[in-house]
Write an enzyme that holds these catalytic residues in place. Structure first.
Site, PDB file in Angstrom:
ATOM      1  N   TYR A  32       1.041  -1.340   0.001  1.00 24.71           N
ATOM      2  CA  TYR A  32       0.574   0.048  -0.250  1.00 24.71           C
ATOM      3  C   TYR A  32       0.945   1.175   0.276  1.00 24.71           C
ATOM      4  CZ  TYR A  32       0.376   1.083   4.799  1.00 24.71           C
ATOM      5  OH  TYR A  32       1.715   0.982   6.161  1.00 24.71           O
ATOM      6  N   LYS A 147       6.527  -1.815   2.096  1.00 19.98           N
ATOM      7  CA  LYS A 147       5.169  -1.115   2.310  1.00 19.98           C
ATOM      8  C   LYS A 147       4.271  -2.162   2.365  1.00 19.98           C
ATOM      9  CE  LYS A 147       3.321   3.269   2.772  1.00 19.98           C
ATOM     10  NZ  LYS A 147       3.521   3.541   5.130  1.00 19.98           N
ATOM     11  N   GLU A 179      12.182   3.288  14.094  1.00 20.22           N
ATOM     12  CA  GLU A 179      11.328   4.192  13.748  1.00 20.22           C
ATOM     13  C   GLU A 179       9.786   4.438  14.716  1.00 20.22           C
ATOM     14  OE1 GLU A 179      10.703   2.850   9.714  1.00 20.22           O
ATOM     15  OE2 GLU A 179      10.340   0.958   9.902  1.00 20.22           O
ATOM     16  N   LEU A 204      11.412   1.618   6.662  1.00 20.12           N
ATOM     17  CA  LEU A 204      10.213   2.002   5.705  1.00 20.12           C
ATOM     18  C   LEU A 204      11.293   3.361   5.080  1.00 20.12           C
ATOM     19  CD1 LEU A 204       8.411   1.697   3.701  1.00 20.12           C
ATOM     20  CD2 LEU A 204       6.843   2.990   4.987  1.00 20.12           C
TER      21      LEU A 204
HETATM   22  N1  PDD Z   1       2.956   5.264   6.746  1.00 18.91           N
HETATM   23  N2  PDD Z   1       8.222   4.225   9.252  1.00 18.91           N
HETATM   24  C1  PDD Z   1       6.737   3.496   8.824  1.00 18.91           C
HETATM   25  C2  PDD Z   1       6.773   2.264   9.681  1.00 18.91           C
HETATM   26  C3  PDD Z   1       5.769   4.055   8.520  1.00 18.91           C
HETATM   27  O1  PDD Z   1       4.610   3.191   8.323  1.00 18.91           O
HETATM   28  C4  PDD Z   1       5.037   4.684   7.511  1.00 18.91           C
HETATM   29  C5  PDD Z   1       4.441   5.570   6.803  1.00 18.91           C
HETATM   30  C6  PDD Z   1       6.635   5.320   7.222  1.00 18.91           C
HETATM   31  C7  PDD Z   1       6.724   7.236   6.595  1.00 18.91           C
HETATM   32  O2  PDD Z   1       6.851   7.085   5.455  1.00 18.91           O
HETATM   33  P1  PDD Z   1       5.548   7.859   4.324  1.00 18.91           P
HETATM   34  O3  PDD Z   1       6.940   8.906   5.206  1.00 18.91           O
HETATM   35  O4  PDD Z   1       6.643   7.507   2.802  1.00 18.91           O
HETATM   36  O5  PDD Z   1       4.620   8.460   4.771  1.00 18.91           O
HETATM   37  C8  PDD Z   1       7.883   5.897   8.423  1.00 18.91           C
HETATM   38  C9  PDD Z   1       1.497   5.496   6.768  1.00 18.91           C
HETATM   39  C10 PDD Z   1       1.984   6.963   6.735  1.00 18.91           C
HETATM   40  C11 PDD Z   1       0.322   4.835   7.112  1.00 18.91           C
HETATM   41  O6  PDD Z   1       1.331   3.437   6.953  1.00 18.91           O
HETATM   42  O7  PDD Z   1      -0.526   5.402   7.447  1.00 18.91           O
END
Ligand code: PDD
Length: 284
Positions: A32, A147, A179, A204
Site C-alpha cells: 500500500y 510497505k 522508527e 521504511l
Molecule cells: N505510514 N515508517 C513506517 C513504519 C510507516 O508506516 C510510515 C508511513 C513511515 C513514513 O513514510 P512516508 O513518509 O512515506 O509516509 C515510516 C503510513 C503513512 C501509514 O501507514 O499510514
C-alpha cells in the site's frame, strides 16, 4: 457517500466488495501507499509510486497498471470526494486464489483498491501536533522496507501507547531506535545535528523523510543518518517524526521524559513550515 475505486470502477464505498479469498485478506499479501493531499493536490506522488513499485518488485508481485493510470485515479478520487486536505490510500494485493502458501499463477489479476480520507494538516497548531511517545521493542519482521499491509505489530504498539496515555510508540531493535509505529523518527542533538536511522531493511524508507532531509540540507543543517539509543533520544534538544499522515510533527516526551523544555522545538517547526511550502509548490 464516499466514492472509492475498485478494480476499474468508481463506486460508493458500501458497494465496493472483494472476495474472502483475496490474498490481501488471507496472507496480508498486499502492499500500500498513503499520499497526502494539500489544496486538492497530491504531495510527493512520484516518490510514493516509485516505492509502490519497489514493494511490488520485492514481493515478486506482477502489476500491469501504469503511472499515468494511477495518477488519473488518484486525481479522480480527490475530485469526486472533494478532498482539499487529506489522504489517498492505495492497496494492491496479489489477487484472488485458493489458499496456498505458494504464489498463484502470474496471470492472476491484482485487486486494486483506492480511497480517500479527509484530514486537516495546515490548520493544526504546534501544541495539537505534539506527540508523546513510549518506547517498545521492535517485534516486527525484518523486511520493514516493504510497505505491506501486515501491520498488526504496529497496531498493537500504537494501542499500547494509547493505553499508557501516550500518542505513539518508537520502536527499538538491538538497543537502537528504528522508527515510529507508522513514521520515521528523528532527534536534534545539543550541537544542532539532525539524527535519523540510516535506511536499511529495518525501517521504511519514508518519502516524507527524503523530502524533509532535503529541506534540512537546504537550511544548512548537519545530518547524521545513523542509529541512536533511547538515552541519547531522551537527552536530545528536540525530537520529531515524519510521515505522509503527520508531515513533520514534534515529539515532546519519550517514556514520560520531557524532550528539551517539553515544548515543540524550533527545528521541527521550521522543517514543517518549509516542507509544507515546498510540497504545496511541487504538488500535482
Ligand atoms: N505510514 N515508517 C513506517 C513504519 C510507516 O508506516 C510510515 C508511513 C513511515 C513514513 O513514510 P512516508 O513518509 O512515506 O509516509 C515510516 C503510513 C503513512 C501509514 O501507514 O499510514
Amino acid at each position: 457517500m464516499r466514492q472509492v475505486y475498485l478494480n476499474g470502477q468508481y463506486l460508493p464505498e458500501t458497494e465496493a466488495k472483494i472476495s474472502i479469498f483475496d490474498r490481501g485478506f488471507v496472507f496480508a499479501d498486499a502492499v500500500y501507499e498513503v499520499t497526502a493531499v494539500l489544496d486538492g493536490k497530491l504531495i510527493d506522488f512520484a516518490g510514493h509510486l516509485a516505492r509502490l513499485r519497489r514493494s511490488l518488485g520485492e514481493l515478486d508481485m506482477p502489476f500491469s497498471m501504469d503511472d499515468a493510470d494511477l495518477l488519473a485515479i488518484h486525481r479522480r478520487l480527490v475530485e469526486l470526494n472533494q478532498i482539499d486536505e487529506g489522504l489517498v490510500y492505495i492497496q494492491v494485493s496479489r489477487g484472488v486464489a485458493d489458499r496456498d502458501f505458494i504464489f498463484p499463477d502470474r496471470a492472476t489479476p491484482n485487486t486494486v483498491v483506492l480511497y480517500t480520507q479527509k484530514k486537516h494538516f495546515s490548520t493544526r497548531s504546534a501544541a495539537e501536533l505534539a506527540q508523546r511517545v513510549i518506547i517498545l521493542e521492535d517485534q516486527r519482521w525484518q523486511r520493514c522496507d516493504i510497505k505491506t499491509v501486515q501491520l498488526l505489530y504496529s497496531s498493537m504498539a500504537k494501542n499500547q501507547a494509547k493505553k499508557a496515555g501516550a500518542d505513539d510508540a518508537w520502536l527499538v531493535r538491538d538497543g537502537l531506535v528504528t522508527e515510529g509505529s507508522s513514521s520515521n523518527a528523528y532527534i536534534v542533538t545539543a550541537e544542532g545535528a539532525i539524527v535519523t536511522r540510516d535506511v536499511s531493511n529495518l525501517i521504511l524508507n519514508g518519502i516524507t523523510r527524503r523530502a524533509v532531509l532535503e529541506c534540512a540540507r537546504e537550511l544548512g543543517l548537519t545530518l547524521e543518518e545513523r542509529g541512536f539509543d533511547v538515552a541519547e533520544a531522551k537527552a536530545a534538544k528536540e525530537a520529531f517524526i515524519t510521515s505522509a499522515t503527520t508531515l513533520v510533527s514534534p515529539v515532546v516526551q519519550i517514556d514520560g521524559v520531557a524532550i528539551g523544555d517539553g515544548k515543540p522545538g524550533p527545528v521541527a517547526a521550521r522543517l514543517r513550515e518549509i516542507y509544507l511550502a515546498h510540497s504545496r509548490a511541487e504538488a500535482i
